[in-house]
Design a protein around this motif. Structure first.
Motif, mmCIF file in Angstrom:
data_model
loop_
_atom_site.group_PDB
_atom_site.id
_atom_site.type_symbol
_atom_site.label_atom_id
_atom_site.label_comp_id
_atom_site.label_asym_id
_atom_site.label_seq_id
_atom_site.Cartn_x
_atom_site.Cartn_y
_atom_site.Cartn_z
ATOM 1 N N SER A 269 0.840 -1.199 0.000
ATOM 2 C CA SER A 269 0.000 0.000 0.000
ATOM 3 C C SER A 269 0.875 1.248 0.000
ATOM 4 N N LEU A 270 0.289 2.348 -0.440
ATOM 5 C CA LEU A 270 1.031 3.608 -0.502
ATOM 6 C C LEU A 270 1.360 4.128 0.896
ATOM 7 N N SER A 271 0.536 3.818 1.873
ATOM 8 C CA SER A 271 0.780 4.314 3.230
ATOM 9 C C SER A 271 2.130 3.856 3.777
ATOM 10 N N GLU A 272 2.639 2.743 3.278
ATOM 11 C CA GLU A 272 3.943 2.271 3.749
ATOM 12 C C GLU A 272 5.035 3.286 3.428
ATOM 13 N N SER A 273 4.948 3.914 2.259
ATOM 14 C CA SER A 273 5.939 4.927 1.880
ATOM 15 C C SER A 273 5.746 6.215 2.670
ATOM 16 N N TYR A 274 4.494 6.543 2.985
ATOM 17 C CA TYR A 274 4.231 7.714 3.824
ATOM 18 C C TYR A 274 4.784 7.504 5.226
ATOM 19 N N LEU A 275 4.612 6.314 5.760
ATOM 20 C CA LEU A 275 5.085 6.045 7.120
ATOM 21 C C LEU A 275 6.604 5.938 7.186
ATOM 22 N N LYS A 276 7.238 5.552 6.081
ATOM 23 C CA LYS A 276 8.701 5.572 6.052
ATOM 24 C C LYS A 276 9.211 7.013 6.083
ATOM 25 N N ALA A 277 8.473 7.909 5.446
ATOM 26 C CA ALA A 277 8.857 9.329 5.443
ATOM 27 C C ALA A 277 8.567 9.978 6.782
ATOM 28 N N ASP A 278 7.492 9.551 7.437
ATOM 29 C CA ASP A 278 7.085 10.109 8.723
ATOM 30 C C ASP A 278 6.362 9.024 9.516
ATOM 31 N N PRO A 279 7.055 8.371 10.459
ATOM 32 C CA PRO A 279 6.445 7.282 11.232
ATOM 33 C C PRO A 279 5.211 7.703 12.026
ATOM 34 N N GLU A 280 5.038 9.016 12.227
ATOM 35 C CA GLU A 280 3.881 9.514 12.983
ATOM 36 C C GLU A 280 2.753 9.988 12.066
ATOM 37 N N TYR A 281 2.873 9.740 10.771
ATOM 38 C CA TYR A 281 1.884 10.234 9.821
ATOM 39 C C TYR A 281 0.524 9.577 10.057
ATOM 40 N N LYS A 282 -0.510 10.401 10.238
ATOM 41 C CA LYS A 282 -1.847 9.881 10.537
ATOM 42 C C LYS A 282 -2.924 10.402 9.581
ATOM 43 N N LEU A 283 -2.519 11.231 8.616
ATOM 44 C CA LEU A 283 -3.490 11.772 7.672
ATOM 45 C C LEU A 283 -3.711 10.798 6.512
ATOM 46 N N ARG A 284 -4.553 11.219 5.566
ATOM 47 C CA ARG A 284 -4.769 10.401 4.379
ATOM 48 C C ARG A 284 -3.487 10.296 3.564
ATOM 49 N N THR A 285 -3.311 9.170 2.908
ATOM 50 C CA THR A 285 -2.275 9.075 1.886
ATOM 51 C C THR A 285 -2.903 9.538 0.581
ATOM 52 N N THR A 286 -2.201 10.378 -0.149
ATOM 53 C CA THR A 286 -2.780 10.973 -1.354
ATOM 54 C C THR A 286 -1.886 10.721 -2.565
ATOM 55 N N VAL A 287 -2.514 10.762 -3.721
ATOM 56 C CA VAL A 287 -1.795 10.698 -4.988
ATOM 57 C C VAL A 287 -1.960 12.034 -5.692
ATOM 58 N N PRO A 288 -0.929 12.447 -6.453
ATOM 59 C CA PRO A 288 0.309 11.751 -6.758
ATOM 60 C C PRO A 288 1.280 11.775 -5.584
ATOM 61 N N ALA A 289 2.170 10.795 -5.580
ATOM 62 C CA ALA A 289 3.218 10.765 -4.578
ATOM 63 C C ALA A 289 4.516 10.356 -5.262
ATOM 64 N N LEU A 290 5.518 11.197 -5.173
ATOM 65 C CA LEU A 290 6.830 10.873 -5.716
ATOM 66 C C LEU A 290 7.633 10.200 -4.610
ATOM 67 N N VAL A 291 8.081 8.977 -4.871
ATOM 68 C CA VAL A 291 8.754 8.172 -3.854
ATOM 69 C C VAL A 291 10.218 7.993 -4.232
ATOM 70 N N ASP A 292 11.098 8.153 -3.265
ATOM 71 C CA ASP A 292 12.518 7.882 -3.428
ATOM 72 C C ASP A 292 12.708 6.365 -3.361
ATOM 73 N N VAL A 293 13.108 5.769 -4.467
ATOM 74 C CA VAL A 293 13.222 4.313 -4.526
ATOM 75 C C VAL A 293 14.279 3.803 -3.556
ATOM 76 N N LYS A 294 15.348 4.564 -3.344
ATOM 77 C CA LYS A 294 16.420 4.124 -2.444
ATOM 78 C C LYS A 294 15.943 3.988 -1.011
ATOM 79 N N THR A 295 15.135 4.930 -0.575
ATOM 80 C CA THR A 295 14.703 4.935 0.829
ATOM 81 C C THR A 295 13.275 4.422 1.016
ATOM 82 N N GLY A 296 12.517 4.424 -0.062
ATOM 83 C CA GLY A 296 11.112 4.032 0.041
ATOM 84 C C GLY A 296 10.224 5.115 0.601
ATOM 85 N N LYS A 297 10.760 6.342 0.765
ATOM 86 C CA LYS A 297 10.014 7.430 1.385
ATOM 87 C C LYS A 297 9.338 8.333 0.349
ATOM 88 N N VAL A 298 8.155 8.815 0.665
ATOM 89 C CA VAL A 298 7.542 9.868 -0.134
ATOM 90 C C VAL A 298 8.349 11.146 0.066
#
Length: 361
Positions: free
Chosen positions: A144-173
């Motif tokens: 799921s996309l939320s996995e990349s949001y949580l890698k960017a911010d472990p405390e993220y509690k809002l909606r995950t939205t598109v578009p999202a540009l993700v760093d492939v190396k880190t997996g973070k949005v």
């Protein structure tokens, strides 16, 4: 009056509000689009989330993009195969970025992955890779996309939205700001663009582009959503009038030139096309923005077909995904609340010739 002064005059007529709704899928309180507004419904629960369509909280307030790291200021390195755009093919805001990537030829250095436009019943704040084998993104190896949001911010509690540009190396949005991404790609990634790629954000008219972008965002992109979300007749008519007043103005502008800024495609053309391509199939029908159809505007209709004939626009316009998301989604199981998906309009007319080449003579 110069075209620049004309744009400034038009901008002065409107109240630009960046907090208009970008995601109008929650119609729980809209008397226009949700005839069940105010009714109590069942609670649905699965392993991920629970939801009651009329009591959800996450969609009530405007949610601004939470990640906006830039290439242009050096916050993000410009590296090939480093980033992946995650988008949903139904979403006009995400579609803009997908079109820009292909139009610039950056699809060779920035990959794209699509989430399923439909979510499991009850899930309200996440997107899933259920279109892929093993329900997993093949590059990010996430479900799921939320996995990349949580890698960017472990405390993220809002909606995950598109578009999202993700760093492939880190997996973070690293960026989910649909307002900045096109111009970032157009300016900071020039060395990787096709040699014949259009300059989507020319330096000499950037002020004009920014001005018209604000006008189109306020009176077209967001106004159609606000009409659908209206909670009163007066509110609905306000945005209804804004949409058609602006379409009339754009119809006149496009009677004089092939694209919004002359003979070359710009950022603004992509932003407008994303709404126009959904107008007759969604906004005219579901959002009651129904004074005229797109096909009733000769210049706007031929302009839209002209853009659609370009592979970057055509290949990133998925009418089936659009229809499914806007008519079938309800966050409640299909067998409890059946939905009828409109058969029309006839989409084959998008394949018909357009007359825009007359401006090149």
């Amino acid at each position: 009056m110069t075209k620049e002064l004309e744009l400034q005059k038009e901008l002065g007529k409107i109240d630009v509000n960046e907090k208009l709704s970008a995601c109008p899928i929650d119609f729980s309180k809209s008397r226009v689009a949700n005839p069940r507004a105010g009714q109590k419904q069942k609670n649905y629960q699965n392993e991920v989330a629970s939801s009651n369509f009329n009591e959800r909280k996450k969609f009530e307030d405007y949610q601004s993009p939470q990640f906006n790291q830039l290439f242009s200021d050096g916050s993000l390195p410009v590296e090939t195969n480093r980033y992946r755009l995650i988008w949903s093919k139904h979403c006009p805001w995400a579609t803009r970025i997908a079109i820009a990537i292909d139009l610039l030829g950056l699809d060779k250095v920035i990959s794209k992955g699509a989430v399923d436009p439909l979510r499991p019943a009850g899930v309200i704040g996440d997107w899933f890779f259920t279109l892929n084998e093993d329900d997993e993104d093949p590059i990010l190896h996430t479900k799921s996309l939320s996995e990349s949001y949580l890698k960017a911010d472990p405390e993220y509690k809002l909606r995950t939205t598109v578009p999202a540009l993700v760093d492939v190396k880190t997996g973070k949005v690293v960026n989910n700001d649909y307002n900045t991404l096109i111009d970032e790609l157009a300016t900071a990634w020039k060395k990787y663009q096709n040699k014949n790629a259009p300059d989507l954000y020319p330096e000499n008219i950037r002020t004009d582009i920014d001005t018209l972008n604000k006008i189109i965002y306020t009176d077209i992109n967001a106004a159609v959503n606000e009409a659908g979300l209206a909670r009163s007749q007066a509110d609905y008519e306000k945005y209804y009038n804004r949409v058609f007043d602006r379409l009339d103005w754009l119809e006149e502008r496009l009677s004089q030139q092939r694209y919004l800024f002359g003979s070359a495609i710009s950022d603004t053309d992509i932003r407008l096309f994303a709404t126009l391509s959904r107008f007759d199939i969604v906004f005219y029908q579901k959002y009651y923005v129904n004074k005229k159809r797109l096909v009733d505007y000769p210049n706007l209709w031929n302009y839209s077909k002209d853009l659609y004939a370009i592979p970057a626009f055509r290949n990133n316009t998925d009418f089936d995904a659009i229809r499914k998301r806007f008519y079938q989604v309800d966050h409640t199981p299909q067998n409890d609340l059946t939905r009828i998906i409109p058969k029309g309009p006839d989409l084959s007319i998008w394949e018909e010739p357009n007359d825009r080449q007359k401006f090149e003579k």
